[in-house]
Design an enzyme around this catalytic site. Structure first.
Site, PDB file in Angstrom:
ATOM      1  N   HIS A 144      43.832 -18.267 -15.284  1.00 39.24           N
ATOM      2  CA  HIS A 144      42.510 -18.885 -15.404  1.00 39.24           C
ATOM      3  C   HIS A 144      42.509 -19.905 -16.536  1.00 39.24           C
ATOM      4  O   HIS A 144      43.152 -19.677 -17.555  1.00 39.24           O
ATOM      5  CB  HIS A 144      41.435 -17.819 -15.663  1.00 39.24           C
ATOM      6  N   HIS A 175      40.888 -25.095  -7.742  1.00 36.94           N
ATOM      7  CA  HIS A 175      39.525 -24.652  -8.105  1.00 36.94           C
ATOM      8  C   HIS A 175      39.070 -23.702  -6.990  1.00 36.94           C
ATOM      9  O   HIS A 175      39.680 -22.658  -6.765  1.00 36.94           O
ATOM     10  CB  HIS A 175      38.648 -25.899  -8.270  1.00 36.94           C
ATOM     11  N   HIS A 190      29.391 -20.714 -13.580  1.00 39.66           N
ATOM     12  CA  HIS A 190      30.575 -20.552 -14.433  1.00 39.66           C
ATOM     13  C   HIS A 190      30.732 -21.701 -15.422  1.00 39.66           C
ATOM     14  O   HIS A 190      31.819 -22.279 -15.550  1.00 39.66           O
ATOM     15  CB  HIS A 190      31.842 -20.392 -13.594  1.00 39.66           C
ATOM     16  N   MET A 207      48.702 -18.497  -6.132  1.00 40.90           N
ATOM     17  CA  MET A 207      47.274 -18.792  -6.091  1.00 40.90           C
ATOM     18  C   MET A 207      46.438 -17.532  -6.292  1.00 40.90           C
ATOM     19  O   MET A 207      46.769 -16.471  -5.786  1.00 40.90           O
ATOM     20  CB  MET A 207      46.914 -19.445  -4.756  1.00 40.90           C
ATOM     21  N   PHE A 254      45.798 -16.383  -9.374  1.00 45.67           N
ATOM     22  CA  PHE A 254      46.173 -15.762 -10.655  1.00 45.67           C
ATOM     23  C   PHE A 254      46.044 -16.771 -11.791  1.00 45.67           C
ATOM     24  O   PHE A 254      46.260 -17.960 -11.594  1.00 45.67           O
ATOM     25  CB  PHE A 254      47.607 -15.217 -10.608  1.00 45.67           C
ATOM     26  N   ASP A 270      39.032 -15.286  -7.274  1.00 44.97           N
ATOM     27  CA  ASP A 270      39.418 -15.708  -5.925  1.00 44.97           C
ATOM     28  C   ASP A 270      40.351 -14.724  -5.227  1.00 44.97           C
ATOM     29  O   ASP A 270      40.339 -14.621  -4.004  1.00 44.97           O
ATOM     30  CB  ASP A 270      40.108 -17.086  -5.984  1.00 44.97           C
TER      31      ASP A 270
HETATM   32  N1  COA Z   1      51.344 -18.538 -10.880  1.00 49.04           N
HETATM   33  C1  COA Z   1      52.501 -18.638 -11.536  1.00 49.04           C
HETATM   34  N2  COA Z   1      52.588 -18.989 -12.819  1.00 49.04           N
HETATM   35  C2  COA Z   1      51.428 -19.255 -13.466  1.00 49.04           C
HETATM   36  C3  COA Z   1      50.179 -19.160 -12.845  1.00 49.04           C
HETATM   37  C4  COA Z   1      50.164 -18.784 -11.494  1.00 49.04           C
HETATM   38  N3  COA Z   1      49.008 -18.682 -10.835  1.00 49.04           N
HETATM   39  N4  COA Z   1      49.202 -19.462 -13.726  1.00 49.04           N
HETATM   40  C5  COA Z   1      49.814 -19.737 -14.885  1.00 49.04           C
HETATM   41  N5  COA Z   1      51.168 -19.620 -14.724  1.00 49.04           N
HETATM   42  C6  COA Z   1      52.174 -19.838 -15.724  1.00 49.04           C
HETATM   43  C7  COA Z   1      52.080 -21.248 -16.251  1.00 49.04           C
HETATM   44  O1  COA Z   1      52.853 -22.142 -15.471  1.00 49.04           O
HETATM   45  C8  COA Z   1      52.614 -21.073 -17.636  1.00 49.04           C
HETATM   46  O2  COA Z   1      54.016 -20.958 -17.556  1.00 49.04           O
HETATM   47  P1  COA Z   1      54.958 -21.775 -18.586  1.00 49.04           P
HETATM   48  O3  COA Z   1      54.497 -21.326 -19.934  1.00 49.04           O
HETATM   49  O4  COA Z   1      56.326 -21.336 -18.200  1.00 49.04           O
HETATM   50  O5  COA Z   1      54.671 -23.223 -18.303  1.00 49.04           O
HETATM   51  C9  COA Z   1      52.082 -19.713 -18.046  1.00 49.04           C
HETATM   52  O6  COA Z   1      51.876 -19.005 -16.825  1.00 49.04           O
HETATM   53  C10 COA Z   1      50.810 -19.739 -18.824  1.00 49.04           C
HETATM   54  O7  COA Z   1      49.884 -20.573 -18.178  1.00 49.04           O
HETATM   55  P2  COA Z   1      48.382 -20.677 -18.677  1.00 49.04           P
HETATM   56  O8  COA Z   1      48.331 -21.512 -19.905  1.00 49.04           O
HETATM   57  O9  COA Z   1      47.786 -19.319 -18.717  1.00 49.04           O
HETATM   58  O10 COA Z   1      47.704 -21.414 -17.423  1.00 49.04           O
HETATM   59  P3  COA Z   1      46.969 -22.783 -17.419  1.00 49.04           P
HETATM   60  O11 COA Z   1      45.759 -22.634 -18.283  1.00 49.04           O
HETATM   61  O12 COA Z   1      47.927 -23.875 -17.680  1.00 49.04           O
HETATM   62  O13 COA Z   1      46.522 -22.912 -15.868  1.00 49.04           O
HETATM   63  C11 COA Z   1      45.406 -22.418 -13.849  1.00 49.04           C
HETATM   64  C12 COA Z   1      45.413 -22.218 -15.372  1.00 49.04           C
HETATM   65  C13 COA Z   1      44.156 -21.742 -13.288  1.00 49.04           C
HETATM   66  C14 COA Z   1      45.405 -23.903 -13.467  1.00 49.04           C
HETATM   67  C15 COA Z   1      46.669 -21.758 -13.294  1.00 49.04           C
HETATM   68  O14 COA Z   1      46.670 -20.415 -13.704  1.00 49.04           O
HETATM   69  C16 COA Z   1      46.771 -21.858 -11.785  1.00 49.04           C
HETATM   70  O15 COA Z   1      47.209 -22.875 -11.256  1.00 49.04           O
HETATM   71  N6  COA Z   1      46.382 -20.773 -11.062  1.00 49.04           N
HETATM   72  C17 COA Z   1      46.440 -20.763  -9.629  1.00 49.04           C
HETATM   73  C18 COA Z   1      45.241 -21.484  -9.024  1.00 49.04           C
HETATM   74  C19 COA Z   1      43.978 -20.669  -9.087  1.00 49.04           C
HETATM   75  O16 COA Z   1      43.985 -19.468  -8.829  1.00 49.04           O
HETATM   76  N7  COA Z   1      42.897 -21.361  -9.448  1.00 49.04           N
HETATM   77  C20 COA Z   1      41.594 -20.764  -9.557  1.00 49.04           C
HETATM   78  C21 COA Z   1      41.206 -20.702 -10.995  1.00 49.04           C
HETATM   79  S1  COA Z   1      39.657 -19.876 -11.166  1.00 49.04           S
END
Ligand code: COA
Length: 374
Positions: free
Chosen positions: A259, A220, A185, A255, A257, A310
């Site tokens: 990316h 991650h 990836h 968790m 959701f 995931d």
């Molecule tokens: N649950 C709830 N809210 C979420 C979210 C989640 N899993 N992922 C993003 N959001 C929210 C953000 O807080 C943000 O809200 P805001 O605008 O009110 O601050 C909005 O959705 C847009 O976020 P975005 O820019 O798309 O996400 P990011 O790039 O900042 O973060 C991750 C990406 C992966 C860190 C984040 O989605 C996350 O923590 N996911 C859960 C962990 C996970 O599944 N990780 C594996 C990745 S492969």
């Protein structure tokens, strides 16, 4: 209007070149060496994909047969490593077992002129499932298992060692596809860690050990375990919907959701979801699939957020009878192919990776003698 501030550091910054994969490029979601993830998950086996990722081309039949044979022959563990695994505490996290196992193997089968990067990549692809399950069975039942199986492929080898019986063809293929989806990836946190360590000209095992450490966290690789912990809190889809609404009200992270790179969909998610659905048929815990699907619907409706790989991996693994704490290690079994390709690529045109920080600390000041400190 300015772009919203991302929560991810270095997002969108090009930190180097790679010929291994593309992630989230317009029109094509994910490619390994130019092949789409959809085609690879449909037509290839994990061993074919590992070869592709390592060497840049799909193997011909002769190459594939000899690669499979070689990996099968590398499943046994040296006695010293078995002793070390026996001393790792029973309550250690399986990711820590792999981190320790990798580091220990690096002292036993050291990288040198006769054991090069390619040989170590093959060894680790073959031996990671053996390491984890040797430790697992020793601490669960005191059994010192024979890790050399003749199972067809890394995924079937893992399931056979875990359950002490060969998997069905459906189970073996589901596992195989899951490994394909997790194989590579681009510059994700763990791969970048491997490249940073490799960039110092450290040995191969140090780079991989660093990668395992980076992968462990719930933002991650650990997200697949965290997804299962979320899903299993609920007994019905309706209960899941109510629980999710509460979590979103409290602004909690769900968790599995969202990316860091994909903006509309993770192309791997529909693939693993379809395998999770197949495995859920006639399974006594099939409600886990219904609950997962409802969580997906709520996240889409309320937050326009999509599941990443995931999320549906969690239910697929549950249907395969895999303990939750082994979910992230499966990621290692697959991603070692991508990490290895990146370490080799980094070494082929190496430059030390050393960025610069923006300083936000104290202004220059005179040394403070002890008697004047508070
Ligand atoms: N649950 C709830 N809210 C979420 C979210 C989640 N899993 N992922 C993003 N959001 C929210 C953000 O807080 C943000 O809200 P805001 O605008 O009110 O601050 C909005 O959705 C847009 O976020 P975005 O820019 O798309 O996400 P990011 O790039 O900042 O973060 C991750 C990406 C992966 C860190 C984040 O989605 C996350 O923590 N996911 C859960 C962990 C996970 O599944 N990780 C594996 C990745 S492969």
């Amino acid at each position: 209007m300015s772009e919203p501030k991302k929560k991810i550091a270095l997002s969108g910054v090009v930190a180097g070149q790679t010929a291994v994969s593309t992630v989230g490029k317009e029109g094509v979601g994910l490619t390994y060496r130019g092949y789409s993830i959809e085609d690879l998950a449909e037509h290839a086996t994990f061993e074919e994909v590992a070869w592709l990722v390592l060497y840049g081309e799909l193997p011909n039949q002769k190459q594939l047969d000899s690669f499979r044979k070689k990996l099968t022959g590398l499943r046994g563990l040296p006695p010293v490593l078995c002793e070390i695994l026996e001393r790792v505490p029973a309550d250690a996290h399986p990711m820590d077992v792999l981190r320790t196992g990798c580091s220990a193997l690096g002292t036993i089968e050291q990288e040198n002129e006769s054991r090069d990067a390619e040989a170590i990549a093959h060894r680790l692809i073959a031996a990671f499932p053996s390491m984890l399950l040797y430790w697992h069975h020793f601490h669960r039942s005191g059994k010192r298992i024979e890790t050399q199986t003749d199972a067809q492929g890394v995924g079937a080898h893992f399931l056979q060692l875990l359950h002490d019986r060969p998997p069905s063809s459906l189970q073996a293929r589901a596992m195989d596809v899951s490994l394909i989806l997790y194989a590579e990836h681009e510059f994700n946190a763990s791969t970048f860690t491997c490249r940073v360590v490799a960039g110092t000209r450290a040995d191969f095992y140090s780079a991989v050990t660093g990668g395992i450490g980076a992968l462990r966290g719930p933002l991650h690789g650990g997200a697949n375990e965290a997804s299962m912990e979320l899903i299993e809190q609920f007994s019905t889809a309706d209960e899941a919907e109510a629980g999710l609404m509460k979590m979103l009200d409290e602004k909690r992270t769900v968790m599995g959701f969202g990316h860091p790179v994909y903006r509309e969909c993770d192309p791997r998610s529909p693939i693993i979801k379809s395998w999770s659905r197949k495995l859920s048929n006639d399974h006594p815990e099939s409600r886990i699939f219904a609950i997962s699907e409802r969580i997906e619907q709520v996240m889409l409706r309320e937050k326009k957020l999509f599941p990443n790989l995931d999320f549906f991996s969690a239910s697929a693994y549950r249907f395969l009878g895999i303990p939750t704490a082994m979910f992230t290690p499966i990621f290692v079994f697959a991603r070692i192919s991508g990490w290895s390709a990146h370490i080799m690529e980094q070494r082929a045109n190496n430059r030390l990776i050393r960025p610069t920080a923006e300083y936000i600390g104290a202004e220059p000041r005179a040394f403070l003698p002890m008697e004047k400190r508070s």
